[in-house]
Motif scaffolding. Structure first.
Motif, PDB file in Angstrom:
ATOM      1  N   LEU A 216       0.880  -1.154   0.000  1.00  0.00           N
ATOM      2  CA  LEU A 216       0.000   0.000   0.000  1.00  0.00           C
ATOM      3  C   LEU A 216       0.921   1.208   0.000  1.00  0.00           C
ATOM      4  O   LEU A 216       1.897   1.247   0.749  1.00  0.00           O
ATOM      5  CB  LEU A 216      -0.883   0.012   1.255  1.00  0.00           C
ATOM      6  CG  LEU A 216      -1.821   1.197   1.407  1.00  0.00           C
ATOM      7  CD1 LEU A 216      -2.887   1.194   0.317  1.00  0.00           C
ATOM      8  CD2 LEU A 216      -2.485   1.160   2.778  1.00  0.00           C
ATOM      9  N   ALA A 217       0.649   2.178  -0.869  1.00  0.00           N
ATOM     10  CA  ALA A 217       1.556   3.319  -0.971  1.00  0.00           C
ATOM     11  C   ALA A 217       0.804   4.573  -1.388  1.00  0.00           C
ATOM     12  O   ALA A 217      -0.290   4.511  -1.939  1.00  0.00           O
ATOM     13  CB  ALA A 217       2.665   3.020  -1.977  1.00  0.00           C
ATOM     14  N   VAL A 218       1.435   5.695  -1.099  1.00  0.00           N
ATOM     15  CA  VAL A 218       0.974   6.995  -1.572  1.00  0.00           C
ATOM     16  C   VAL A 218       2.003   7.467  -2.588  1.00  0.00           C
ATOM     17  O   VAL A 218       3.211   7.449  -2.315  1.00  0.00           O
ATOM     18  CB  VAL A 218       0.852   8.016  -0.428  1.00  0.00           C
ATOM     19  CG1 VAL A 218       0.413   9.372  -0.964  1.00  0.00           C
ATOM     20  CG2 VAL A 218      -0.118   7.526   0.647  1.00  0.00           C
ATOM     21  N   TYR A 219       1.535   7.847  -3.754  1.00  0.00           N
ATOM     22  CA  TYR A 219       2.383   8.338  -4.832  1.00  0.00           C
ATOM     23  C   TYR A 219       2.051   9.801  -5.078  1.00  0.00           C
ATOM     24  O   TYR A 219       0.948  10.254  -4.808  1.00  0.00           O
ATOM     25  CB  TYR A 219       2.128   7.552  -6.128  1.00  0.00           C
ATOM     26  CG  TYR A 219       2.547   6.120  -6.046  1.00  0.00           C
ATOM     27  CD1 TYR A 219       3.786   5.714  -6.509  1.00  0.00           C
ATOM     28  CD2 TYR A 219       1.704   5.156  -5.502  1.00  0.00           C
ATOM     29  CE1 TYR A 219       4.180   4.387  -6.436  1.00  0.00           C
ATOM     30  CE2 TYR A 219       2.085   3.828  -5.416  1.00  0.00           C
ATOM     31  CZ  TYR A 219       3.325   3.453  -5.887  1.00  0.00           C
ATOM     32  OH  TYR A 219       3.714   2.156  -5.799  1.00  0.00           O
ATOM     33  N   GLY A 220       3.009  10.522  -5.632  1.00  0.00           N
ATOM     34  CA  GLY A 220       2.763  11.918  -5.948  1.00  0.00           C
ATOM     35  C   GLY A 220       3.964  12.546  -6.615  1.00  0.00           C
ATOM     36  O   GLY A 220       4.960  11.869  -6.912  1.00  0.00           O
ATOM     37  N   PRO A 221       3.876  13.855  -6.850  1.00  0.00           N
ATOM     38  CA  PRO A 221       4.967  14.570  -7.506  1.00  0.00           C
ATOM     39  C   PRO A 221       6.288  14.355  -6.762  1.00  0.00           C
ATOM     40  O   PRO A 221       6.358  14.494  -5.544  1.00  0.00           O
ATOM     41  CB  PRO A 221       4.520  16.036  -7.428  1.00  0.00           C
ATOM     42  CG  PRO A 221       3.027  15.962  -7.321  1.00  0.00           C
ATOM     43  CD  PRO A 221       2.755  14.735  -6.513  1.00  0.00           C
ATOM     44  N   ASN A 222       7.319  13.982  -7.558  1.00  0.00           N
ATOM     45  CA  ASN A 222       8.610  13.662  -6.966  1.00  0.00           C
ATOM     46  C   ASN A 222       9.681  13.808  -8.043  1.00  0.00           C
ATOM     47  O   ASN A 222       9.645  13.085  -9.034  1.00  0.00           O
ATOM     48  CB  ASN A 222       8.588  12.233  -6.415  1.00  0.00           C
ATOM     49  CG  ASN A 222       9.807  11.884  -5.618  1.00  0.00           C
ATOM     50  OD1 ASN A 222      10.701  12.694  -5.443  1.00  0.00           O
ATOM     51  ND2 ASN A 222       9.852  10.663  -5.137  1.00  0.00           N
ATOM     52  N   SER A 223      10.592  14.747  -7.881  1.00  0.00           N
ATOM     53  CA  SER A 223      11.718  14.946  -8.804  1.00  0.00           C
ATOM     54  C   SER A 223      11.271  15.113 -10.255  1.00  0.00           C
ATOM     55  O   SER A 223      11.823  14.495 -11.153  1.00  0.00           O
ATOM     56  CB  SER A 223      12.704  13.794  -8.691  1.00  0.00           C
ATOM     57  OG  SER A 223      13.205  13.692  -7.387  1.00  0.00           O
ATOM     58  N   GLY A 224      10.252  15.908 -10.477  1.00  0.00           N
ATOM     59  CA  GLY A 224       9.798  16.199 -11.830  1.00  0.00           C
ATOM     60  C   GLY A 224       8.869  15.170 -12.436  1.00  0.00           C
ATOM     61  O   GLY A 224       8.463  15.306 -13.580  1.00  0.00           O
TER      62      GLY A 224
END
Length: 130
Positions: A75-83
């Motif tokens: 289970l994870a949360v993803y989002g804006p990261n390093s462009g």
């Protein structure tokens, strides 16, 4: 839920419960373009992968559960990261709320039919909804 019927709530989150098994499944759901592109790329991997996206935020964040032979299950949360879009927080147990805030995850993640408890975290040892 089709893209035309998904409406973000006041916090910018949309409940989806989107079960994805191929890149072509992604277009059926209301996802920010950056999240949709990331998911298509992941689902094009040469392995068995199933992703359930519980909720997505208009700023490119999403909460999902992955299972399959690519990276195991999480289970994870993803989002804006390093462009681009990347994994911000993954967990097998309840994370600290501070960890979610440090990752920039917007608060107000909704509970859904497939994610009935929503995203919970610990604040000074007490469980709370994020």
């Amino acid at each position: 839920m089709r893209a035309a019927t998904a409406v973000p709530d006041a916090a910018g989150w949309t409940s989806l419960d989107a079960k994805l098994v191929s890149a072509s499944d992604v277009g059926q759901f209301a996802l920010p373009a950056s999240a949709a592109d990331y998911l298509r790329d992941r689902l094009d991997a040469p392995c068995d992968l199933r992703i359930t996206v519980f909720a997505a935020h208009s700023d490119g964040y999403f909460v999902s559960d992955e299972s399959g032979t690519c990276d195991g299950a999480q289970l994870a949360v993803y989002g804006p990261n390093s462009g681009g879009i990347g994994e911000l927080v993954s967990f097998a147990s309840v994370p600290d709320c501070a960890e979610l805030r440090r990752a920039g995850v917007p608060a107000g993640v909704p509970a859904t039919k497939l994610f009935p408890d929503g995203l919970a975290c610990l604040e000074q040892g007490a469980l709370q909804k994020y």
